[in-house]
Design an enzyme around this catalytic site. Structure first.
Site, mmCIF file in Angstrom:
data_model
loop_
_atom_site.group_PDB
_atom_site.id
_atom_site.type_symbol
_atom_site.label_atom_id
_atom_site.label_comp_id
_atom_site.label_asym_id
_atom_site.label_seq_id
_atom_site.Cartn_x
_atom_site.Cartn_y
_atom_site.Cartn_z
ATOM 1 N N GLY A 13 0.807 -1.220 0.000
ATOM 2 C CA GLY A 13 0.000 0.000 0.000
ATOM 3 C C GLY A 13 0.839 1.268 0.000
ATOM 4 O O GLY A 13 2.072 1.219 -0.069
ATOM 5 N N ILE A 37 -2.031 -8.995 0.501
ATOM 6 C CA ILE A 37 -2.973 -9.947 -0.102
ATOM 7 C C ILE A 37 -2.582 -10.258 -1.549
ATOM 8 O O ILE A 37 -2.904 -11.313 -2.069
ATOM 9 C CB ILE A 37 -4.428 -9.423 0.018
ATOM 10 N N ARG A 38 -1.855 -9.314 -2.172
ATOM 11 C CA ARG A 38 -1.371 -9.531 -3.552
ATOM 12 C C ARG A 38 0.153 -9.630 -3.552
ATOM 13 O O ARG A 38 0.825 -8.894 -2.821
ATOM 14 C CB ARG A 38 -1.766 -8.356 -4.462
ATOM 15 N N TYR A 140 -14.760 3.969 7.941
ATOM 16 C CA TYR A 140 -13.313 3.912 8.164
ATOM 17 C C TYR A 140 -12.969 4.579 9.508
ATOM 18 O O TYR A 140 -12.234 4.017 10.325
ATOM 19 C CB TYR A 140 -12.629 4.634 7.003
#
Ligand code: SER
Length: 316
Positions: A13, A37-38, A140
């Site tokens: 990120g 996650i990737r 959020y």
């Protein structure tokens, strides 16, 4: 080099990709385990694919590398989070509960939890104090407020050494934010160096708290390295860098690129920005662990433009 092994969750990120490099410089290449996650296109150093909603997979990685610190950076941000409130709550909270439990069960020494200016809402006027009332307007923000309180709970109940910062909008040249309300202040530089007109989703006078990435990295590691007895806030520390509006950042850019042009088309993100404070009082962080930002708006602009020119190969 220190005898730590640091796990970074959400390493691809906006913050994670810069923080991983920063931590590797301090602690050593083999001491930082990046996870996301990737898989990244070009992984450097140790990388493990991890869906942070999967507690067992997280625990396996913590045990495999004898992890001593966790930086948990995975979250769905303010604007994107509004598209699917319950999913945002699930992802943001489940991943954090997994971190808390995996850390507690495996004797992880320290945890870093990023909170946000999004914890503040309508009951704060222009300046947010450390102990201002928290009535966030986004899911959020609600999840970050809850996360702060869970951090404090795990510290008090289990002695887990969790440290946290309420990040303002983070601006850097290395990576792009995704799904936030402060993202415009990164996008604007990319458009400016490429001689494109920038369409801004906030009104010209919407002042928000921001911080340059170098200051954010410095604050994060400074907090994590401070002696435990200096950490007097166990929910999350207010953190400030600078505050500015779209028209002010545009004026700063025009000092280098006089033809830069901006148009204003406010959208749903205006209401989110309006719910946030304009300024942050971070005197507690300054007092407790010596925080002090180094970048002003103009200093940041100079560096952003120079670095992005290199990135886009626009250097003469
Ligand atoms: N930068 C974040 C956002 O805009 C705030 O933490 O959502």
């Amino acid at each position: 080099m220190k005898a730590e092994c640091i796990l970074v969750i959400g390493a691809n990120g906006q913050i994670g990709s810069v923080l991983v490099e920063y931590l590797r410089e301090i602690y050593g290449l083999g001491k930082v385990v990046a996870t996301d996650i990737r898989m990244p296109d070009y992984p450097s150093g140790i990388f493990e694919q991890l869906d942070a909603t999967d507690a067992r997979a997280m625990a396996d990685i913590v045990r495999k590398y004898s992890v001593t610190q966790i930086y948990h950076l995975a979250a769905i941000l303010s604007a994107k989070g509004e598209q699917d409130p319950l999913r945002t709550w699930h992802i943001n909270m489940q991943t954090y509960f997994n971190v808390l439990e995996v850390a507690r069960e495996n004797g992880v020494g320290k945890v870093f939890y990023p909170s946000s200016i999004a914890v503040f809402g309508d009951h704060v006027d222009d300046i947010a104090e450390q102990w201002s009332y928290l009535d966030p307007a986004t899911v959020y923000g609600i999840s970050k407020t809850a996360g702060e309180n869970w951090s404090n709970y795990y510290f008090k109940r289990y002695g887990l050494d969790i440290r946290s910062l309420r990040y303002p909008g983070i601006i850097g040249y290395q990576s792009m934010p995704g799904g936030g309300t402060t993202d415009y202040a990164v996008d604007i530089y990319h458009k400016a160096v490429n001689n494109e007109v920038f369409e801004c989703f906030l009104k010209p006078d919407t002042t928000l708290p921001m911080i340059y990435i170098s200051d954010a990295m410095d604050a994060t590691v400074r907090l994590m390295e401070a002696p435990a007895e200096k950490i007097r806030v166990r929910t999350s520390y207010n953190l400030a860098g600078m505050s500015f509006s779209p028209e002010e950042i545009a004026a700063s850019i025009r000092k280098h690129l006089p033809d830069f042009s901006i148009q204003y088309k406010p959208d749903f993100r205006q209401a989110i920005a309006d719910s946030w404070p304009k300024e942050i009082d971070d005197s507690q962080a300054r007092k407790d662990w010596g925080w002090r930002p180094a970048y002003s708006l103009d200093k940041m602009t100079e560096e952003m433009i120079a670095e992005l020119r290199k990135k886009y190969d626009l250097v003469n």
